[in-house]
Scaffold this motif. Structure first.
Motif, PDB file in Angstrom:
ATOM      1  N   GLU A  98      26.878  37.284  42.885  1.00  0.00           N
ATOM      2  CA  GLU A  98      26.071  37.439  44.090  1.00  0.00           C
ATOM      3  C   GLU A  98      25.225  36.194  44.352  1.00  0.00           C
ATOM      4  O   GLU A  98      25.042  35.789  45.507  1.00  0.00           O
ATOM      5  CB  GLU A  98      25.196  38.679  43.970  1.00  0.00           C
ATOM      6  N   GLU A 103      26.939  37.087  48.685  1.00  0.00           N
ATOM      7  CA  GLU A 103      27.393  38.438  49.020  1.00  0.00           C
ATOM      8  C   GLU A 103      26.761  39.449  48.067  1.00  0.00           C
ATOM      9  O   GLU A 103      26.345  39.101  46.964  1.00  0.00           O
ATOM     10  CB  GLU A 103      28.918  38.535  48.920  1.00  0.00           C
ATOM     11  N   PHE A 105      27.283  43.417  46.279  1.00  0.00           N
ATOM     12  CA  PHE A 105      28.306  44.403  45.943  1.00  0.00           C
ATOM     13  C   PHE A 105      27.674  45.625  45.276  1.00  0.00           C
ATOM     14  O   PHE A 105      26.696  45.493  44.547  1.00  0.00           O
ATOM     15  CB  PHE A 105      29.351  43.791  45.003  1.00  0.00           C
ATOM     16  N   LYS A 131      33.474  49.247  53.054  1.00  0.00           N
ATOM     17  CA  LYS A 131      32.776  48.775  54.240  1.00  0.00           C
ATOM     18  C   LYS A 131      33.697  47.850  55.025  1.00  0.00           C
ATOM     19  O   LYS A 131      34.370  46.997  54.454  1.00  0.00           O
ATOM     20  CB  LYS A 131      31.505  48.025  53.829  1.00  0.00           C
ATOM     21  N   ASP A 132      33.756  48.015  56.338  1.00  0.00           N
ATOM     22  CA  ASP A 132      34.668  47.246  57.179  1.00  0.00           C
ATOM     23  C   ASP A 132      34.422  45.744  57.051  1.00  0.00           C
ATOM     24  O   ASP A 132      33.285  45.269  57.156  1.00  0.00           O
ATOM     25  CB  ASP A 132      34.508  47.660  58.649  1.00  0.00           C
ATOM     26  N   ASN A 133      35.521  44.998  56.827  1.00  0.00           N
ATOM     27  CA  ASN A 133      35.498  43.532  56.748  1.00  0.00           C
ATOM     28  C   ASN A 133      34.528  42.997  55.696  1.00  0.00           C
ATOM     29  O   ASN A 133      34.057  41.861  55.790  1.00  0.00           O
ATOM     30  CB  ASN A 133      35.160  42.905  58.111  1.00  0.00           C
ATOM     31  N   SER A 134      34.206  43.808  54.707  1.00  0.00           N
ATOM     32  CA  SER A 134      33.302  43.340  53.652  1.00  0.00           C
ATOM     33  C   SER A 134      34.044  42.443  52.668  1.00  0.00           C
ATOM     34  O   SER A 134      35.269  42.505  52.538  1.00  0.00           O
ATOM     35  CB  SER A 134      32.693  44.534  52.905  1.00  0.00           C
ATOM     36  N   LYS A 171      37.305  37.394  52.356  1.00  0.00           N
ATOM     37  CA  LYS A 171      36.275  37.780  53.321  1.00  0.00           C
ATOM     38  C   LYS A 171      36.862  37.970  54.719  1.00  0.00           C
ATOM     39  O   LYS A 171      38.017  37.664  54.975  1.00  0.00           O
ATOM     40  CB  LYS A 171      35.178  36.703  53.367  1.00  0.00           C
ATOM     41  N   GLU A 172      36.003  38.463  55.595  1.00  0.00           N
ATOM     42  CA  GLU A 172      36.282  38.613  57.029  1.00  0.00           C
ATOM     43  C   GLU A 172      37.593  39.375  57.255  1.00  0.00           C
ATOM     44  O   GLU A 172      37.755  40.473  56.741  1.00  0.00           O
ATOM     45  CB  GLU A 172      36.241  37.243  57.712  1.00  0.00           C
ATOM     46  N   ARG A 198      33.324  45.090  45.022  1.00  0.00           N
ATOM     47  CA  ARG A 198      33.529  45.605  46.362  1.00  0.00           C
ATOM     48  C   ARG A 198      32.248  46.259  46.883  1.00  0.00           C
ATOM     49  O   ARG A 198      31.303  46.475  46.125  1.00  0.00           O
ATOM     50  CB  ARG A 198      34.643  46.666  46.360  1.00  0.00           C
ATOM     51  N   THR A 199      32.274  46.610  48.189  1.00  0.00           N
ATOM     52  CA  THR A 199      31.179  47.376  48.774  1.00  0.00           C
ATOM     53  C   THR A 199      31.751  48.662  49.343  1.00  0.00           C
ATOM     54  O   THR A 199      32.466  48.647  50.341  1.00  0.00           O
ATOM     55  CB  THR A 199      30.476  46.582  49.886  1.00  0.00           C
ATOM     56  N   ASP A 201      31.330  52.060  51.309  1.00  0.00           N
ATOM     57  CA  ASP A 201      30.464  52.611  52.342  1.00  0.00           C
ATOM     58  C   ASP A 201      30.302  54.104  52.088  1.00  0.00           C
ATOM     59  O   ASP A 201      31.174  54.901  52.421  1.00  0.00           O
ATOM     60  CB  ASP A 201      31.075  52.361  53.719  1.00  0.00           C
TER      61      ASP A 201
END
Length: 204
Positions: A98, A103, A105, A131-134, A171-172, A198-199, A201
């Motif tokens: 991090e 980023e 996580f 999470k979207d696009n994380s 990413k993205e 990862r993240t 949601d």
């Protein structure tokens, strides 16, 4: 951009288009990487992975484990896992990643490949729990392995070698447009551990 990036020989984006994937190279020394490898081998609660393929439950030789800041439930390949609480070794590694990447996580899926006969087929990490696009980071310890990307539409290929102690950051829109895999090989007889931070949601 993190202040730590100047310390590493970073490839900002190995993909030609439709996504960003950065390769930081070795973020740990050989001694540090080997030490973490030994700790992870002994401390992690490894279990054989399971997947539902064509309606059948398959148990893999590859072993996996899921850890996180909460008891997250994460579903992939038709099976759901519940995250175990972080241990000190994973928290140390997470803090460094991090700090380097900027980023954050909340979970980590770990994979143990005993040798080159074990790998992963082409896939993208687009599970609904994420999470979207994380960003998804892939940290490697142990044997060096080739890693492939393939564009979902153009079929263009990109390959690199993941070194012991190295960090790859996807990413993205990478997961939307690109597949990735860890190909099998008869040349590798040593084990490799990957940590994919990862993240999840939790509100989805």
């Amino acid at each position: 951009m993190s202040l730590f990036e100047d310390q590493f020989d970073i490839i900002e984006n190995i993909l030609p288009y439709d996504g960003v994937t950065s390769y930081y190279g070795k973020i740990f020394s050989e001694e540090e990487a080997n030490c973490y490898f030994d700790k992870l081998m002994s401390e992690i609660e490894w279990k054989s992975d399971e997947a539902v393929i064509f309606g059948k439950l398959i148990e893999t030789k590859r072993k996996v484990a899921l850890y996180g800041s909460e008891a997250f439930r994460y579903t992939y390949s038709g099976r759901t896992k519940t995250a175990l609480p972080w241990n000190n070794t994973l928290l140390e590694i997470k803090e460094k990643i991090e700090s380097i990447s900027g980023e954050m996580f909340n979970s980590c899926l770990l994979n143990l490949y005993h040798n080159g006969s074990e790998g992963m087929a082409y896939h993208s990490d687009g599970e609904k729990d994420l999470k979207d696009n994380s960003a998804i980071s892939s940290l490697s310890f142990g044997a060096e392995r080739k890693f492939n990307f393939k564009h979902k539409t153009t079929k263009e290929l990109v390959s690199l070698i993941l070194e012991n102690g190295s960090l790859l950051m996807m990413k993205e829109a990478t997961q939307k447009f690109w597949l990735h895999r860890l190909p099998t090989t008869t040349k590798i007889i040593k084990p490799r551990i990957s940590l994919t931070f990862r993240t999840i949601d939790q509100f989805k």
